[in-house]
Design a protein around this motif. Structure first.
Motif, short mmCIF file in Angstrom:
data_model
loop_
_atom_site.label_atom_id
_atom_site.label_comp_id
_atom_site.label_asym_id
_atom_site.label_seq_id
_atom_site.Cartn_x
_atom_site.Cartn_y
_atom_site.Cartn_z
N UNK A 303 0.83 -1.21 0.00
CA UNK A 303 0.00 0.00 0.00
C UNK A 303 0.86 1.25 0.00
N UNK A 304 2.01 1.23 0.74
CA UNK A 304 2.89 2.40 0.79
C UNK A 304 3.53 2.62 -0.57
N UNK A 305 3.81 1.54 -1.23
CA UNK A 305 4.42 1.67 -2.54
C UNK A 305 3.45 2.30 -3.53
N UNK A 306 2.22 1.85 -3.43
CA UNK A 306 1.22 2.39 -4.35
C UNK A 306 0.88 3.85 -4.04
N UNK A 307 0.99 4.23 -2.78
CA UNK A 307 0.61 5.60 -2.38
C UNK A 307 1.83 6.37 -1.88
N UNK A 308 2.98 6.02 -2.38
CA UNK A 308 4.22 6.68 -1.91
C UNK A 308 4.21 8.15 -2.29
N UNK A 309 3.66 8.43 -3.45
CA UNK A 309 3.61 9.83 -3.88
C UNK A 309 2.82 10.66 -2.90
N UNK A 310 1.65 10.14 -2.51
CA UNK A 310 0.83 10.88 -1.53
C UNK A 310 1.53 10.94 -0.18
N UNK A 311 2.22 9.86 0.16
CA UNK A 311 2.87 9.83 1.47
C UNK A 311 3.98 10.87 1.55
N UNK A 312 4.83 10.90 0.54
CA UNK A 312 5.93 11.89 0.57
C UNK A 312 5.39 13.31 0.49
N UNK A 314 2.62 14.28 1.84
CA UNK A 314 2.16 14.59 3.20
C UNK A 314 3.34 14.89 4.09
N UNK A 315 4.39 14.12 4.00
CA UNK A 315 5.55 14.33 4.87
C UNK A 315 6.22 15.66 4.55
#
Length: 987
Positions: A303-312, A314-315
């Protein structure tokens, strides 16, 4: 302090009322309707009263409903409130019932009525009582529209609050099954079918919107498919037990720990952990848990791989959010510090001021309550002080004010719980005192000594205080007391007057029985009886004037009360009255004022009628024994004048004519007129039958003056006759035997003199008894007609030869009757003018035409008398000419006799006959003589041929003309003889 509900109409904010009666009339007039025989109350939300059945009630139940639900609902609420405070036991008993009824009322409002308008007063009422609901407001069109509706037909037909039987006949209960016509409705003939072009713009607009809507819905579906692996397809959910995903997962919880052990082979009833660990190796458990952890980490990494763009993303924005958060924290801290300072420096002092103000208001309310208590405590001493001054209205007003204060301002004060009953008892005592004072006042006022010069002053203040007190209590029976006391006073005065009159006559013994006392008035002489009646009328007139004064005071009191013109200026009233130094009191309504005034006016008329009835009893005693029929005209006129004066005084007082005495007067007057006329007619007939038709030698100068003044148009007939009667006994006789009127001489015979006196008596009584003037005039006309007809019978009909014993009806007799008729005609115009002054209506004035008839009758009679004289002379001339022949000597005996008779005729009538009438008479006689002589000449065949016979005729005529020329009118006579030879042949 709660305001009474009847003080102000909630549906009519501008209407204010002073009493419950006004409010009740307002509800009946404007907030109710009557269908058939039922009343429907409209005083409530949306124009209907919720406490009354929709089909309505009868009139009595409607009155009870108004009093119970709308007028005295405040007292009921206060009573329940005070009883609740005083008795907890009663509150506990009624708590369940009251809560149940409140719940039913509230559910009735919530299920029946929509929310009222926010602009009206009912919105506040619904909000305070919890009647507002979430239904749409159908009244305020500005807030709720048709687009705000969230219901449809299905939900409307499935209302859970209504039974299913309500919907079974919903569409057929009013119209029936056959209401909808199954036939296809034909199109309207005048309307055209719309073309397709009218809808093209609308279709294009809708298609465009539909395309946009479809494109948006497809985009949303594609985006949802690209959002990764669905939640249901996750590997962790398939391999890892669901207990680990529970949000409340906590191993410290015994139940959760036990369920966890069950995953690894343990049983629910196995409580020995040592046995569990002996059977299973910890390595196997740890291995299973590690596998679970790997699966979860694998899914998490995926899931993090698929949403890494959104995660970074946010960070990367986390630092910025943290800085904004710190700035926000500093700003919030600063705002909190500022608020703290505001609270300490501004808000807290204001709160203290508000608390102090509220505390001060409470102290003031407490002080006001204490002052009310002190004021009410002084109510009874103040009432006693007002009653000592006969201020009944002020005392009753103080009682009502005290009752209102106790009910409103001092409700719940235990020390005053018995004060209401005490004040009600005091009201009853005051009512009894006012009744006694009213009777005492009327008795003292009407039983004062009655004298002619008694003053009309009465004590108005004392009477008005009693009247205002009665009206304040809404007790109107004092009007009946007013009537009964007046009746008693009238009876007392009548009895006292009769006793005094009977006692003054020594020949009559006074009886103690009222009936016999009235009967004993018959034994009074007529003069004393008339004096008694006059005294009685005077007493009753004065008494009725006093009654009228009391009536005026009472009626003015009604008017003052109804028009708000009573001002209370009591100096002895305490704080209850001092708050309003000029207090306008409206004790009765305007409608009550009209009704009371009408009843009081009827009572005044009934009092006058009662006085007339009492007097009529005394007069009827004389009527029954025939004493009044024997009254002479003077006594009768006095009686009529006494009764008329009393009737007029009563009419002035009450404004109405009483029929009792009027009926007695009318009956007795008809008898008197008939008797009076018959006596005069018989007297005139007797005088005419004995008339010798010889002029009187002398008569009084006053009578001559009377006759002269009668024909004067400017003179007053009654004044002349009154003066004549007063001087008749001391006058001397006149030296002449005739009267000169308007330059004409008249000889009078006794019957004419009697007729003049009779005519003047008719005129006098017509003026003294005005309501008999028409009857007397008709009787006078009849008398004049009788004189004319009887004179014609006696003279022209020659009945005087047999009745009066005359030897013959001479020419002087005829001329005397002729001049008598002329004299009577001269006095007819003043008689007519006299009756013109007495007749005021058109109908009465039309009766004067009878005088024209009299004049015509007399003139016709006058025309016959000269003809009779000429006829007599003609017979004499014919008899003498029959002996005449054309022979000497000249003058012949026939012509000498003719001239002698003409001279005697002239000597007999020339002194009282006008010259012109005398000339006319002799010219007619001359014409008759020439005509008769001509006939004699024709018989003797004598013509104007100049012969001897013609010469004898000429000498005879010359002697005749010379003889007539010696008369007093001879020079004025037209003695033409040319007609003697007219139509005769000359030689």
């Amino acid at each position: 302090m709660n305001e009474k509900p009847w003080k102000k109409c909630q549906l009519c904010p501008n209407e204010h009322f002073d009493s419950p009666y006004q409010f009740g009339d307002h509800l009946r007039t404007l907030h109710s309707k009557k269908e058939g025989g039922s009343h429907i109350c409209l005083f409530g939300p949306n124009g209907i009263c919720p406490t009354l059945p929709i089909e309505g009630v009868n009139d009595r139940d409607y009155e009870s409903h108004i009093a119970k639900s709308h007028i005295f609902s405040f007292e009921k609420a206060n009573h329940n409130h005070s009883s609740g405070k005083s008795s907890k036991f009663t509150d506990n008993i009624n708590h369940e019932q009251s809560s149940k009824s409140n719940h039913m009322a509230k559910s009735y409002f919530l299920n029946t009525f929509p929310n009222p308008s926010k602009n009206g007063f009912l919105h506040k009422y619904f909000e305070e009582n919890g009647y507002l609901r979430d239904n749409p407001n159908v009244i305020d069109q500005d807030e709720w529209t048709i687009y705000s509706s969230s219901q449809n037909l299905t939900s409307a037909l499935n209302d859970p609050f209504k039974s299913r039987s309500y919907y079974d006949n919903l569409f057929t209960k009013d119209w029936g099954f056959n209401f909808v016509d199954p036939i296809m409705v034909a199109p309207f003939p005048t309307s055209k079918k719309p073309s397709q072009m009218l809808f093209e713009n609308y279709i294009k607009k809708v298609n465009k919107r539909n395309q946009i809507h479809r494109s948006q819905s497809q985009t949303n579906q594609v985006g949802s498919k690209q959002d990764g692996i669905p939640y249901e397809e996750s590997v962790a959910l398939q391999m890892v037990p669901t207990i680990f995903f529970d949000p409340n997962f906590n191993l410290e919880n015994n139940e959760i720990f036990t369920n966890l052990l069950c995953l690894f082979g343990s049983k629910q009833n196995d409580d020995n952990l040592e046995t569990f660990f002996n059977q299973h190796s910890m390595n196997d458990i740890q291995k299973s848990l590690s596998e679970y952890l790997d699966v979860v980490e694998q899914d998490l990494a995926q899931q993090i791989c698929k949403r890494s763009k959104d995660f970074f993303l946010v960070m990367s924005s986390m630092d910025m959010v943290m800085e904004k958060l710190k700035l926000s924290i500093r700003q919030v801290s600063q705002i909190r510090d500022n608020c703290t300072q505001l609270e300490q420096n501004l808000v807290r002092p204001i709160e203290q001021n508000i608390e102090l103000t509220q505390l001060r208001d409470k102290y003031r309310d407490l002080n006001k309550k204490i002052n009310w208590i002190a004021t009410v405590h002084q109510t009874q001493p103040t009432i006693q002080l007002l009653l000592s001054k006969n201020d009944f209205a002020g005392a009753l007003d103080l009682i009502s004010t005290s009752q209102e204060v106790v009910a409103q301002e001092l409700s719940g004060v235990i020390s005053f719980r018995h004060l209401k009953l005490q004040l009600m008892e005091i009201e009853k005592v005051i009512e009894q005192m006012m009744n006694e004072e009213f009777v005492k006042y009327l008795t003292a006022e009407w039983n004062r000594p009655i004298t002619v010069d008694s003053s009309d002053y009465i004590k108005e203040e004392r009477l008005l205080s009693i009247i205002y007190g009665m009206l304040k209590l809404q007790k109107f029976n004092f009007i009946d007391t007013f009537r009964e006391e007046a009746f008693t006073a009238i009876k007392t005065n009548v009895k006292q007057t009769v006793i005094e009159a009977v006692s003054s006559d020594d020949s009559i013994e006074v009886s103690r029985i009222d009936v016999s006392l009235y009967e004993q008035t018959r034994f009074l002489k007529i003069l004393k009886w008339l004096n008694c009646l006059e005294s009685l009328f005077n007493r009753l007139a004065i008494l009725l004037k006093r009654v009228n004064l009391v009536y005026n005071v009472i009626n003015n009191g009604f008017m003052a009360v109804a028009n708000n013109s009573i001002v209370n200026h009591s100096n002895d009233s305490n704080h209850l009255n001092s708050t309003n130094e000029e207090l306008n009191l409206k004790i009765i309504l305007q409608s009550d004022h009209y009704e009371l005034s009408a009843n009081l006016k009827e009572i005044l008329c009934s009092i006058c009628d009662f006085a007339h009835t009492q007097c009529a009893h005394i007069i009827e005693m004389r009527v029954n024994d025939g004493s009044l029929d024997r009254l002479n005209p003077i006594e009768f006129v006095r009686l009529i004048q006494l009764i008329e004066n009393f009737v007029n005084q009563c009419e002035t007082i009450c404004g109405k004519k009483s029929p009792n005495l009027k009926l007695v007067i009318q009956i007795q007057s008809n008898k008197f007129v008939t008797k009076f006329h018959d006596e005069r007619k018989n007297n005139l007939k007797g005088v005419l039958d004995l008339e010798k038709w010889v002029a009187v030698n002398s008569f009084s100068k006053d009578f001559e003056t009377l006759c002269i003044e009668l024909v004067n148009e400017k003179s007053n007939l009654m004044a002349i006759y009154t003066q004549y009667k007063s001087s008749k006994s001391i006058t001397s006789k006149s030296s002449s035997n005739y009267i000169t009127l308007n330059g004409e001489k008249f000889v009078l015979i006794p019957s004419v003199i009697s007729l003049v006196h009779m005519v003047l008596e008719y005129c006098e009584y017509a003026q003294q008894i005005t309501f008999l003037s028409q009857d007397l005039m008709l009787r006078l006309i009849e008398l004049l007609k009788f004189f004319n007809s009887r004179t014609a019978q006696l003279v022209l009909g020659a009945e005087a030869l047999q009745i009066a014993g005359l030897n013959t009806i001479s020419a002087r007799t005829l001329i005397t009757s002729y001049r008598s008729l002329t004299f009577v005609l001269n006095i007819v115009p003043p008689i007519r003018r006299h009756f013109e002054t007495l007749f005021t209506t058109v109908r009465q004035a039309n009766m004067l035409k009878h005088f024209d008839e009299i004049q015509e009758l007399y003139e016709n009679h006058q025309c016959k008398i000269p003809e009779e004289v000429v006829s007599m002379v003609k017979n004499l001339i014919n008899s003498l000419l029959q002996k005449w022949i054309a022979k000497p000597p000249v003058p012949s005996a026939s012509f000498q006799s003719i001239c002698q008779h003409l001279h005697r005729l002239h000597d007999n009538i020339h002194d009282f006959m006008p010259h012109q009438q005398l000339i006319t008479l002799f010219e007619r006689i001359h014409h008759t003589l020439i005509t008769s002589f001509r006939e004699r000449l024709e018989k003797l065949k004598i013509i104007n041929d100049g012969g001897p016979q013609h010469g004898l005729v000429t000498q005879e005529l010359t002697f005749y003309i010379q003889s007539l020329s010696k008369l007093s009118i001879g020079t004025k006579l037209n003695l033409n003889t040319t007609i003697l030879w007219t139509n005769k042949l000359s030689p």
